[in-house]
Scaffold this active site. Structure first.
Site, PDB file in Angstrom:
ATOM      1  N   ARG A 140       0.837  -1.200   0.000  1.00  0.00           N
ATOM      2  CA  ARG A 140       0.000   0.000   0.000  1.00  0.00           C
ATOM      3  C   ARG A 140       0.873   1.252   0.000  1.00  0.00           C
ATOM      4  NH1 ARG A 140      -4.844   2.391   2.097  1.00  0.00           N
ATOM      5  NH2 ARG A 140      -4.624   4.587   1.555  1.00  0.00           N
ATOM      6  N   ARG A 159      -5.489   1.309  -5.054  1.00  0.00           N
ATOM      7  CA  ARG A 159      -4.647   0.784  -3.987  1.00  0.00           C
ATOM      8  C   ARG A 159      -4.736  -0.735  -3.941  1.00  0.00           C
ATOM      9  NH1 ARG A 159      -7.869   4.456  -0.016  1.00  0.00           N
ATOM     10  NH2 ARG A 159      -7.636   5.646  -1.914  1.00  0.00           N
ATOM     11  N   ASP A 193      -6.754  -1.379   1.315  1.00  0.00           N
ATOM     12  CA  ASP A 193      -7.164  -0.283   2.187  1.00  0.00           C
ATOM     13  C   ASP A 193      -7.871  -0.896   3.388  1.00  0.00           C
ATOM     14  OD1 ASP A 193      -7.585   2.297   3.076  1.00  0.00           O
ATOM     15  OD2 ASP A 193      -9.449   2.549   1.967  1.00  0.00           O
ATOM     16  N   ASP A 214      -9.713   0.370   6.855  1.00  0.00           N
ATOM     17  CA  ASP A 214     -10.202   1.519   7.617  1.00  0.00           C
ATOM     18  C   ASP A 214     -10.845   1.052   8.916  1.00  0.00           C
ATOM     19  OD1 ASP A 214      -9.452   3.548   5.892  1.00  0.00           O
ATOM     20  OD2 ASP A 214     -11.307   3.441   4.723  1.00  0.00           O
TER      21      ASP A 214
END
Length: 294
Positions: free
Chosen positions: A200, A209, A212, A214
């Site tokens: 990443r 990407r 990811d 989160d």
């Protein structure tokens, strides 16, 4: 050895005990608190915001000693431990309550009760990828999450049209729920390490990407135990999660009663989804991200 903050000998007058005169007259209680905290950020920043304010912790302990009378110091120790664990940076705590004036009836120097508690916070993590072998990447990342959380549910994979940013391929997204003993900052650092291990980079905002991860929510808004914070490195809950169908749709599939705090109010994820355009979110590959290879 994990980093620790140790407070010893916090004393105050309380009215805890099973005997009538203990409730009436009270006595001195002494408490030791050992907190497991990642002190790396504070060591680098020299900023109180990156550590635990032990003066505040001591104040909490004194308030509980002086507060509601309890029969057992076991109960007092448990309440102190629970209170300490409400501080987001504390990952585990040991509390020792001393009752040196206990009515034992024989010569003694001290009575102690020792309890240890580890944080178990509910977490919601969103995964996305649109570069390389995205299914394999999401599978590998989900398995690697076991090093950070105890996984409860893994959503189906959805295919999502990119939102914002440059022209790029469609995304594959999923959501994982679970519990963790890690503090939010430690969990975030672990998520970043997994991202980096999959190549990443962060040159282009909202750009393509490989992976990811989160941190959407930490804690349970239903019981008001969710962490609300806004620092340079982490905002909780995720500030845009309530607008992202590619997060809410798969989350709702595994947790129909899910809730998310939005601008201070606790909202049902189902209601949030009902107010969004979900046309850009479609069923993705029919795979179980905890199984593989396919």
């Amino acid at each position: 050895m994990p980093d620790q903050i140790v407070l010893k000998g916090i004393s105050a007058h309380g009215h805890h005990g099973v005997l009538d005169f203990e409730k009436r007259d009270g006595q001195t209680f002494v408490v030791d608190v050992t907190m497991q905290v990642d002190l790396g950020p504070a060591g680098s920043s020299d900023d109180l915001a990156d550590t635990v304010n032990y003066a505040e912790v001591a104040g909490d302990v004194v308030a509980l000693i002086q507060g509601e009378p309890l029969d057992l110091i076991e109960a007092l120790a448990a309440r102190i431990a629970d209170k300490v664990l409400t501080r987001p940076l504390v990952e585990a705590v040991e509390v020792v309550v001393h009752k040196p004036q206990a009515p034992v009836g024989h010569p003694f120097t001290d009575v102690q009760v020792r309890v240890s508690r580890e944080r178990q916070a509910l977490v919601v993590i969103a995964l996305g990828s649109n570069v390389g072998s995205s299914v394999e990447t999401l599978h590998d990342a989900t398995v690697e999450l076991y090093g950070l959380i105890d996984i409860t549910e893994v959503s189906p994979v959805v295919e999502t049209d990119p939102v914002g940013g440059p022209d790029q391929p469609v995304y594959l997204n999923a959501v994982v729920t679970g519990t963790t003993h890690l503090a939010p900052s430690s969990l975030l650092a672990g998520l970043h390490e997994i991202e980096l291990s999959h190549g990443r980079t962060r040159e282009v905002r909202w750009g393509p990407r490989t992976l990811d991860l989160d941190l959407v929510q930490y804690g349970d808004p239903v019981f008001d135990t969710d962490v609300v914070m806004d620092t340079t490195s982490l905002t909780l809950p995720h500030p845009r999660a309530h607008e992202r169908a590619f997060v809410l749709v798969p989350w709702l599939q595994i947790e129909p009663e899910a809730v998310l705090r939005v601008d201070g109010s606790v909202r049902r994820v189902a209601d949030l989804v009902a107010g969004l355009d979900t046309s850009g979110v479609r069923p993705g590959p029919d795979v179980d991200l905890l199984e593989g290879p396919w």
